[in-house]
Design a protein around this motif. Structure first.
Motif, PDB file in Angstrom:
ATOM      1  N   GLN A   1       0.933  -1.165  -0.027  1.00  0.00           N
ATOM      2  CA  GLN A   1       0.173   0.163   0.043  1.00  0.00           C
ATOM      3  C   GLN A   1       0.928   1.195   0.219  1.00  0.00           C
ATOM      4  N   GLY A   2       2.302   1.145   0.073  1.00  0.00           N
ATOM      5  CA  GLY A   2       3.123   2.206  -0.002  1.00  0.00           C
ATOM      6  C   GLY A   2       3.952   2.887   1.197  1.00  0.00           C
ATOM      7  N   ALA A   3       4.082   1.729   2.192  1.00  0.00           N
ATOM      8  CA  ALA A   3       5.180   2.096   3.372  1.00  0.00           C
ATOM      9  C   ALA A   3       6.505   2.040   2.747  1.00  0.00           C
ATOM     10  N   ARG A   4       7.456   2.826   3.099  1.00  0.00           N
ATOM     11  CA  ARG A   4       8.516   2.854   2.591  1.00  0.00           C
ATOM     12  C   ARG A   4       9.451   1.263   3.327  1.00  0.00           C
ATOM     13  N   LEU A   5      10.104   0.920   2.236  1.00  0.00           N
ATOM     14  CA  LEU A   5      10.694  -0.491   2.436  1.00  0.00           C
ATOM     15  C   LEU A   5      11.782  -0.439   3.331  1.00  0.00           C
ATOM     16  N   ALA A   6      12.109  -0.844   4.222  1.00  0.00           N
ATOM     17  CA  ALA A   6      13.038  -1.062   5.433  1.00  0.00           C
ATOM     18  C   ALA A   6      13.957  -2.438   5.157  1.00  0.00           C
ATOM     19  N   ASP A   7      14.855  -2.470   4.176  1.00  0.00           N
ATOM     20  CA  ASP A   7      15.517  -3.669   3.921  1.00  0.00           C
ATOM     21  C   ASP A   7      16.944  -3.643   4.680  1.00  0.00           C
ATOM     22  N   THR A   8      17.428  -2.374   4.948  1.00  0.00           N
ATOM     23  CA  THR A   8      18.687  -2.294   5.909  1.00  0.00           C
ATOM     24  C   THR A   8      18.089  -0.965   6.674  1.00  0.00           C
ATOM     25  N   PRO A   9      19.048  -0.852   7.577  1.00  0.00           N
ATOM     26  CA  PRO A   9      18.788   0.405   8.489  1.00  0.00           C
ATOM     27  C   PRO A   9      19.272   1.750   7.952  1.00  0.00           C
ATOM     28  N   ASP A  10      19.911   1.659   6.557  1.00  0.00           N
ATOM     29  CA  ASP A  10      20.839   2.663   6.081  1.00  0.00           C
ATOM     30  C   ASP A  10      19.638   3.908   5.782  1.00  0.00           C
ATOM     31  N   GLU A  11      18.620   3.452   5.050  1.00  0.00           N
ATOM     32  CA  GLU A  11      17.771   4.549   4.806  1.00  0.00           C
ATOM     33  C   GLU A  11      16.656   4.986   5.767  1.00  0.00           C
ATOM     34  N   VAL A  12      16.430   4.314   6.860  1.00  0.00           N
ATOM     35  CA  VAL A  12      15.847   4.630   8.080  1.00  0.00           C
ATOM     36  C   VAL A  12      16.534   5.689   8.668  1.00  0.00           C
ATOM     37  N   LEU A  13      17.818   5.416   8.832  1.00  0.00           N
ATOM     38  CA  LEU A  13      18.688   6.350   9.621  1.00  0.00           C
ATOM     39  C   LEU A  13      19.025   7.504   8.653  1.00  0.00           C
ATOM     40  N   ALA A  14      19.125   7.500   7.409  1.00  0.00           N
ATOM     41  CA  ALA A  14      19.230   8.773   6.458  1.00  0.00           C
ATOM     42  C   ALA A  14      18.064   9.597   6.889  1.00  0.00           C
ATOM     43  N   PHE A  15      16.912   9.271   6.964  1.00  0.00           N
ATOM     44  CA  PHE A  15      15.636   9.825   6.913  1.00  0.00           C
ATOM     45  C   PHE A  15      15.898  10.557   8.335  1.00  0.00           C
ATOM     46  N   LEU A  16      16.224   9.914   9.311  1.00  0.00           N
ATOM     47  CA  LEU A  16      15.720  10.567  10.915  1.00  0.00           C
ATOM     48  C   LEU A  16      17.055  11.604  10.981  1.00  0.00           C
ATOM     49  N   GLN A  17      18.164  11.339  10.123  1.00  0.00           N
ATOM     50  CA  GLN A  17      19.120  12.372  10.107  1.00  0.00           C
ATOM     51  C   GLN A  17      19.261  13.460   9.172  1.00  0.00           C
ATOM     52  N   ASP A  18      18.126  13.440   8.500  1.00  0.00           N
ATOM     53  CA  ASP A  18      17.897  14.383   7.428  1.00  0.00           C
ATOM     54  C   ASP A  18      18.987  14.214   6.262  1.00  0.00           C
ATOM     55  N   ARG A  19      19.403  13.265   5.856  1.00  0.00           N
ATOM     56  CA  ARG A  19      20.590  13.088   4.738  1.00  0.00           C
ATOM     57  C   ARG A  19      20.279  12.246   3.749  1.00  0.00           C
ATOM     58  N   GLU A  20      19.072  12.265   3.244  1.00  0.00           N
ATOM     59  CA  GLU A  20      18.506  11.280   2.310  1.00  0.00           C
ATOM     60  C   GLU A  20      19.241  11.428   0.977  1.00  0.00           C
ATOM     61  N   GLU A  21      19.797  12.630   0.749  1.00  0.00           N
ATOM     62  CA  GLU A  21      20.130  12.906  -0.650  1.00  0.00           C
ATOM     63  C   GLU A  21      21.195  11.992  -0.805  1.00  0.00           C
ATOM     64  N   GLY A  22      22.119  11.276   0.000  1.00  0.00           N
ATOM     65  CA  GLY A  22      23.239  10.552  -0.223  1.00  0.00           C
ATOM     66  C   GLY A  22      22.605   9.100  -0.577  1.00  0.00           C
ATOM     67  N   LEU A  23      21.288   8.799  -0.599  1.00  0.00           N
ATOM     68  CA  LEU A  23      20.975   7.428  -1.015  1.00  0.00           C
ATOM     69  C   LEU A  23      20.320   7.329  -2.425  1.00  0.00           C
ATOM     70  N   PRO A  24      20.309   6.173  -2.893  1.00  0.00           N
ATOM     71  CA  PRO A  24      19.758   5.962  -4.137  1.00  0.00           C
ATOM     72  C   PRO A  24      18.274   6.482  -3.941  1.00  0.00           C
ATOM     73  N   LYS A  25      17.802   7.237  -5.317  1.00  0.00           N
ATOM     74  CA  LYS A  25      16.415   7.725  -5.169  1.00  0.00           C
ATOM     75  C   LYS A  25      15.288   6.708  -5.035  1.00  0.00           C
ATOM     76  N   ARG A  26      14.371   6.938  -4.271  1.00  0.00           N
ATOM     77  CA  ARG A  26      13.379   6.186  -4.516  1.00  0.00           C
ATOM     78  C   ARG A  26      11.903   7.091  -4.595  1.00  0.00           C
ATOM     79  N   ALA A  27      10.935   6.401  -5.273  1.00  0.00           N
ATOM     80  CA  ALA A  27       9.687   7.228  -5.543  1.00  0.00           C
ATOM     81  C   ALA A  27       9.185   7.516  -4.061  1.00  0.00           C
ATOM     82  N   ARG A  28       8.483   8.536  -3.862  1.00  0.00           N
ATOM     83  CA  ARG A  28       7.871   8.758  -2.763  1.00  0.00           C
ATOM     84  C   ARG A  28       6.654   7.784  -2.787  1.00  0.00           C
ATOM     85  N   PRO A  29       6.455   7.078  -1.370  1.00  0.00           N
ATOM     86  CA  PRO A  29       5.059   6.451  -1.434  1.00  0.00           C
ATOM     87  C   PRO A  29       3.887   7.402  -1.682  1.00  0.00           C
TER      88      PRO A  29
END
Length: 334
Positions: free
Chosen positions: A236-264
């Motif tokens: 239904q569109g929740a963000r995939l959490a297959d490793t901690p990296d993207e979750v931590l990046a979101f929490l630390q406001d540094r998502e620009e360093g990760l592969p681009k994903r479509a907003r859910p």
């Protein structure tokens, strides 16, 4: 009319009413003024601690009082980790992995102190030297589960136990659903690790969406009952959490360093309902999240809908696993 507001204040404050209702009346000059006061007005009159968590104030229904054992973290980058009590080894290991990663990154972890996913996340954080907070479904004198008493002691060394229930309140089933909004309110993002099709963790996920928190879900085996809920959230569109990296990046406001994903896309929380039923379903679920344990009569008083339509909607939501009817014919959101 003042009697009604007095009664409403007493109900809101629970066992603390005898002590606090007179103070509210004295501060505002009327029960109505006290009941309708804003957070800023309560703080200005010394009735709400200036240390009340800022994120928690953003909830649509923040707790009037917080009982805290230990110390709440100052950070507003917290991660909630929730999931099934009857977790698999896969889920327990995943919760521990994300909890440990958050601790090492200096991010506080919030959960519910229960068996399964909650306990695994809390334990991993304290073992990594991090900060974690357990939000309880009862009072601080009635800690539950008893097998986690040692874990609760370790949590309080750097973090805290938190509850809106008076110290002598026993842990009751509807209160665990009620406390879920506090887990969400203290967090910037919510991670669902494992959840069955009718899991309390899905209640937390729905609250996260209602309260505009970022929702992450861990994928699981399609044959596992404990992954039906998380896989459904992902569809239904929740963000995939297959490793901690993207979750931590979101929490630390540094998502620009990760592969681009479509907003859910916005999750469709009621795919099984007709389009015209969905607004009423949202309204009804929101009401039950804020005021669990309602009877059919009390819901009929609250919602001016034809009784047959209300009854049918309740039945459809019950079959869909979004609400439960207790043995006393009272409805609670799931």
């Amino acid at each position: 009319m003042e009697e009604i507001y007095c009664a409403a204040l007493a109900d809101l404050l629970g066992h603390g009413a005898a002590r606090w209702v007179p103070r509210f009346h004295e501060a505002f000059g009327s029960y109505q003024g006290a009941y309708e006061a804003s957070r800023a007005e309560l703080t200005a009159r010394g009735l709400l601690s200036a240390g009340y968590p800022g994120l928690l104030q953003q909830l649509s229904l923040p707790p009037a009082i917080l009982y805290v054992k230990g110390r709440l973290p100052d950070s507003e980058q917290g991660l909630a980790i929730v999931g099934s009590r009857k977790a698999t080894d896969y889920g327990l290991g995943t919760a521990a992995s994300f909890g440990r990663a958050a601790a090492l990154a200096g991010i506080p972890v919030f959960s519910g102190g229960a068996y399964g996913i909650d306990g695994a996340a809390h334990r991993a954080v304290v073992e990594a030297g991090g900060i974690t907070v357990a939000v309880l479904g009862g009072g601080l004198e009635k800690l539950y589960p008893s097998r986690h008493l040692r874990l609760f002691d370790r949590i309080c060394e750097k973090g805290a136990l938190v509850t809106e229930f008076a110290p002598w309140e026993p842990p009751l089933a509807p209160q665990f659903l009620q406390r879920n909004r506090i887990i969400v309110g203290l967090s910037k993002g919510v991670l669902v690790v494992e959840a069955g099709a009718r899991s309390g963790a899905l209640n937390t996920a729905h609250i996260a969406l209602d309260e505009n928190r970022e929702l992450f879900a861990v994928p699981g085996p399609i044959t596992a009952a404990t992954s039906q809920g998380t896989n459904g959230l992902l569809k239904q569109g929740a963000r995939l959490a297959d490793t901690p990296d993207e979750v931590l990046a979101f929490l630390q406001d540094r998502e620009e360093g990760l592969p681009k994903r479509a907003r859910p896309r916005q999750l469709d929380l009621f795919p099984e309902l007709k389009p015209e039923e969905k607004p009423r379903a949202r309204e009804l679920i929101a009401w039950l999240q804020k005021q669990p344990g309602q009877t059919l009569d009390s819901l009929a008083d609250a919602f001016p809908w034809p009784l047959d339509q209300l009854s049918m909607l309740l039945m459809e939501l019950e079959l869909a696993g979004r609400i439960q009817r207790t043995s006393r014919n009272r409805y609670i959101a799931v």
